[in-house]
Write an enzyme that holds these catalytic residues in place. Structure first.
Site, PDB file in Angstrom:
ATOM      1  N   GLY A 234       0.840  -1.194   0.000  1.00 27.34           N
ATOM      2  CA  GLY A 234       0.000   0.000   0.000  1.00 27.34           C
ATOM      3  C   GLY A 234       0.869   1.235   0.000  1.00 27.34           C
ATOM      4  N   SER A 235       0.344   2.311   0.533  1.00 28.26           N
ATOM      5  CA  SER A 235       1.061   3.582   0.485  1.00 28.26           C
ATOM      6  C   SER A 235       2.221   3.608   1.482  1.00 28.26           C
ATOM      7  CB  SER A 235       0.095   4.720   0.802  1.00 28.26           C
ATOM      8  OG  SER A 235      -0.431   4.546   2.096  1.00 28.26           O
ATOM      9  N   GLU A 256       5.647  -3.432   0.648  1.00 25.86           N
ATOM     10  CA  GLU A 256       5.704  -3.013  -0.769  1.00 25.86           C
ATOM     11  C   GLU A 256       4.969  -1.692  -0.814  1.00 25.86           C
ATOM     12  OE1 GLU A 256       7.347  -4.499  -2.994  1.00 25.86           O
ATOM     13  OE2 GLU A 256       7.544  -6.567  -2.314  1.00 25.86           O
ATOM     14  N   LEU A 257       5.730  -0.594  -0.892  1.00 21.68           N
ATOM     15  CA  LEU A 257       5.107   0.723  -0.725  1.00 21.68           C
ATOM     16  C   LEU A 257       5.094   1.512  -2.034  1.00 21.68           C
ATOM     17  CD1 LEU A 257       6.730   1.378   2.761  1.00 21.68           C
ATOM     18  CD2 LEU A 257       4.556   0.255   2.231  1.00 21.68           C
ATOM     19  N   CYS A 290       1.865   0.631  -8.586  1.00 20.88           N
ATOM     20  CA  CYS A 290       3.017   1.230  -7.904  1.00 20.88           C
ATOM     21  C   CYS A 290       4.268   1.191  -8.777  1.00 20.88           C
ATOM     22  CB  CYS A 290       3.258   0.545  -6.572  1.00 20.88           C
ATOM     23  SG  CYS A 290       3.330  -1.230  -6.705  1.00 20.88           S
TER      24      CYS A 290
HETATM   25  P1  ADP Z   1      -3.817   2.758  -1.341  1.00 23.71           P
HETATM   26  O1  ADP Z   1      -3.347   4.108  -1.749  1.00 23.71           O
HETATM   27  O2  ADP Z   1      -3.315   1.629  -2.178  1.00 23.71           O
HETATM   28  O3  ADP Z   1      -5.268   2.675  -1.005  1.00 23.71           O
HETATM   29  P2  ADP Z   1      -3.360   2.535   1.466  1.00 23.71           P
HETATM   30  O4  ADP Z   1      -2.033   2.462   2.109  1.00 23.71           O
HETATM   31  O5  ADP Z   1      -4.255   3.663   1.820  1.00 23.71           O
HETATM   32  O6  ADP Z   1      -2.997   2.502  -0.060  1.00 23.71           O
HETATM   33  O7  ADP Z   1      -4.166   1.204   1.661  1.00 23.71           O
HETATM   34  C1  ADP Z   1      -3.632  -0.081   1.483  1.00 23.71           C
HETATM   35  C2  ADP Z   1      -4.332  -1.021   2.420  1.00 23.71           C
HETATM   36  O8  ADP Z   1      -4.044  -0.641   3.769  1.00 23.71           O
HETATM   37  C3  ADP Z   1      -5.846  -1.001   2.300  1.00 23.71           C
HETATM   38  O9  ADP Z   1      -6.327  -2.303   2.504  1.00 23.71           O
HETATM   39  C4  ADP Z   1      -6.256  -0.106   3.432  1.00 23.71           C
HETATM   40  O10 ADP Z   1      -7.560  -0.380   3.890  1.00 23.71           O
HETATM   41  C5  ADP Z   1      -5.247  -0.480   4.479  1.00 23.71           C
HETATM   42  N1  ADP Z   1      -5.040   0.548   5.530  1.00 23.71           N
HETATM   43  C6  ADP Z   1      -5.201   1.884   5.429  1.00 23.71           C
HETATM   44  N2  ADP Z   1      -4.961   2.475   6.614  1.00 23.71           N
HETATM   45  C7  ADP Z   1      -4.606   1.498   7.491  1.00 23.71           C
HETATM   46  C8  ADP Z   1      -4.233   1.456   8.878  1.00 23.71           C
HETATM   47  N3  ADP Z   1      -4.146   2.547   9.599  1.00 23.71           N
HETATM   48  N4  ADP Z   1      -3.971   0.251   9.428  1.00 23.71           N
HETATM   49  C9  ADP Z   1      -4.053  -0.871   8.692  1.00 23.71           C
HETATM   50  N5  ADP Z   1      -4.379  -0.897   7.397  1.00 23.71           N
HETATM   51  C10 ADP Z   1      -4.660   0.261   6.795  1.00 23.71           C
END
Ligand code: ADP
Length: 481
Positions: A234-235, A256-257, A290
């Protein structure tokens, strides 16, 4: 959903201990089709209080799963892989409905996702230990590789199937169990994979899938002493947060960011090939990957010709519902994704960038694929991941300048360059500070190669024979005779 050949693949409950369960509170969250806003269905909204039981189940299941032979685990994984391919059309349809990508791309992702299961079914049987020559004649030194134990995965919406199998397949092959919390926007692809895993004979509790609040479930998983590893895609922002949350329990981490991929075109490149690669790398999944080219750097001598060829192809892209034949670009995942692309375009134009084509909203969650030239390092597009169908073009003079520009970012996931000079291939690929480099290609990912980033793009690798080591611990045994 009537078009599904097997409607029972559309699961609307969580997979816990081998059965499909609702939230204790009965609460659910709705999931919508990004192409038209239609309600697809709902999934349980689990409370944080329900997660400890899931973790206990995972721990019990893991011990039994690890006690099976690698070959037995491999057979189950192999069957899971086959079931994914047998159900490829339905899985792709579910994906396009909830994620928006064109159906052909969704089918491609299912095959790609399945390939990780096939690969790790094979790798499960190749988890070799070591014997080490001992310093004393009466000692025997051996090294075992054992499963990490209970693991957790948090996955994003852009590859609703592949981001799961890249984690679950090596984990299960190694003898770990996994608790998966899929993205709230695309849970149905995850749940369908869970159903197929059950059909493949995966024992209850080895793979559990929980839906509900990301932060609440995430906190339960990261705080747990039983969960020994977290794998997150994710991010970078959320990755940082999860890494901090994992500090208390010294949890193993794979991250994997975000990326900010440079795509460099040198004067001596095959321009048609470079344009083709840029199209594939930039516009796949509406620019929401990504490893998407985020900054296109073109050497002065070929700049205008490249832009002309690229713009012609971009103008020909068909934007629409991913289920309509011929669609190249589907909807963006959510309204705020359109806001970001628009913000990046406006910021670039305000600072002297020129709009070559696109730039407009097309109604709903659709956005015109866009090309902007005259981009500079001060613009937002240069520093942030756009995650949309915007191709920003920079111009550069010398090789050294291009490398410096390419490396001028906190990210280090994927980079691409086009040249036909073999000496330059060695120089540039060695100097790019990235985990993955594509030379004369815009598509680099497959199950056989290690996927992952350096710098703030993450930790660890997925895929390849390296991917399974993320789910294994070394145990050194010193035995005296
Ligand atoms: P994207 O930009 O790909 O949506 P995110 O990092 O926002 O990236 O989300 C990736 C995943 O992480 C999603 O499944 C999201 O629901 C989850 N996520 C977002 N915030 C949190 C958090 N605080 N703790 C755990 N998981 C999270």
């Amino acid at each position: 959903m009537s078009k599904l050949k097997d409607p029972s693949l559309l699961k609307t409950l969580c997979l816990i201990d081998g059965s499909w369960q609702a939230a204790a509170s009965g609460r659910t969250s709705n999931v919508f089709n990004p192409a038209n806003g239609a309600l697809i269905g709902s999934v349980p909204n689990l409370d944080a209080t329900e997660i400890p039981t899931v973790i206990d189940v995972s721990a019990k299941a893991q011990r039994l799963w690890a006690a099976r032979s690698a070959k037995e685990r491999a057979i189950v994984l192999r069957r899971w892989f086959e079931l994914m391919l047998e159900n490829q059309d339905d899985l792709a349809l579910i994906m396009t409905l909830e994620q928006g990508k064109p159906l052909a791309e969704a089918k491609g992702e299912i095959a790609y996702a399945a390939s990780f299961i096939e690969w790790y079914a094979e790798e499960a049987k190749r988890v070799y230990g070591e014997t080490i020559p001992a310093p004393n004649a009466n000692q025997r030194l051996t090294v075992l590789r054992q499963p990490v134990g209970v693991t957790a995965a948090i996955t994003p919406w852009n590859f609703p199937a592949a981001m799961i199998t890249r984690k679950a397949a090596p984990a299960l092959a190694a003898g770990c169990s996994m608790i998966l919390r899929p993205a709230e926007l695309t849970p149905f692809s995850a749940l369908a994979l869970g159903e197929l895993a059950c059909r493949a004979g995966l024992p209850a509790g080895v793979l559990q899938i929980v839906t509900g609040s990301a932060s609440q479930i995430g906190k339960q998983l990261t705080d747990s002493e039983t969960v020994r590893k977290l794998s997150f895609t994710g991010s970078t922002e959320v990755g940082r947060l999860l890494m901090a949350q994992c500090a208390d329990t010294i949890k193993k981490l794979s991250l994997e960011l975000g990326g900010n991929a440079p795509f460099i075109v040198f004067d001596d490149a095959d321009l048609d090939k470079a344009v083709e690669g840029a199209m594939a790398s930039k516009f796949r999944n509406a620019g929401q990957t990504c490893v998407c080219a985020n900054r296109i750097l073109v050497q002065e001598g070929v700049h205008d010709a490249f832009v002309e060829k690229l713009a012609a192809k971009v103008k020909a892209l068909k934007v629409g519902d991913g289920l309509e034949p011929g669609t190249d670009i589907g909807p963006m995942i959510e309204p705020k994704a359109l806001d970001k692309v628009e913000d990046h375009i406006n910021d670039a134009l305000a600072q002297g960038g020129q709009l070559v084509c696109g730039g407009k909203r097309l109604g709903g969650q659709f956005f015109e694929p866009t090309v902007v030239t005259g981009v500079t390092a001060q613009m937002k597009v240069a520093r942030e991941e756009t995650f949309g169908a915007l191709a920003p073009i920079f111009s550069f003079d010398r090789e050294e300048t291009a490398i410096a520009m390419a490396n001028d970012t906190i990210f280090g996931l994927a980079a691409y360059f086009y040249t036909n000079d073999y000496r330059r291939v060695a120089r540039v690929s060695e100097q790019l500070e990235y985990g993955m480099v594509g030379h004369n290609t815009g598509l680099i990912s497959n199950e056989m190669a290690p996927f992952g980033g350096v710098k703030q793009s993450g930790l660890g690798r997925e895929g390849s024979h390296h991917g399974i080591t993320e789910y294994l611990e070394l145990k050194y045994i010193c035995s005296e005779l």
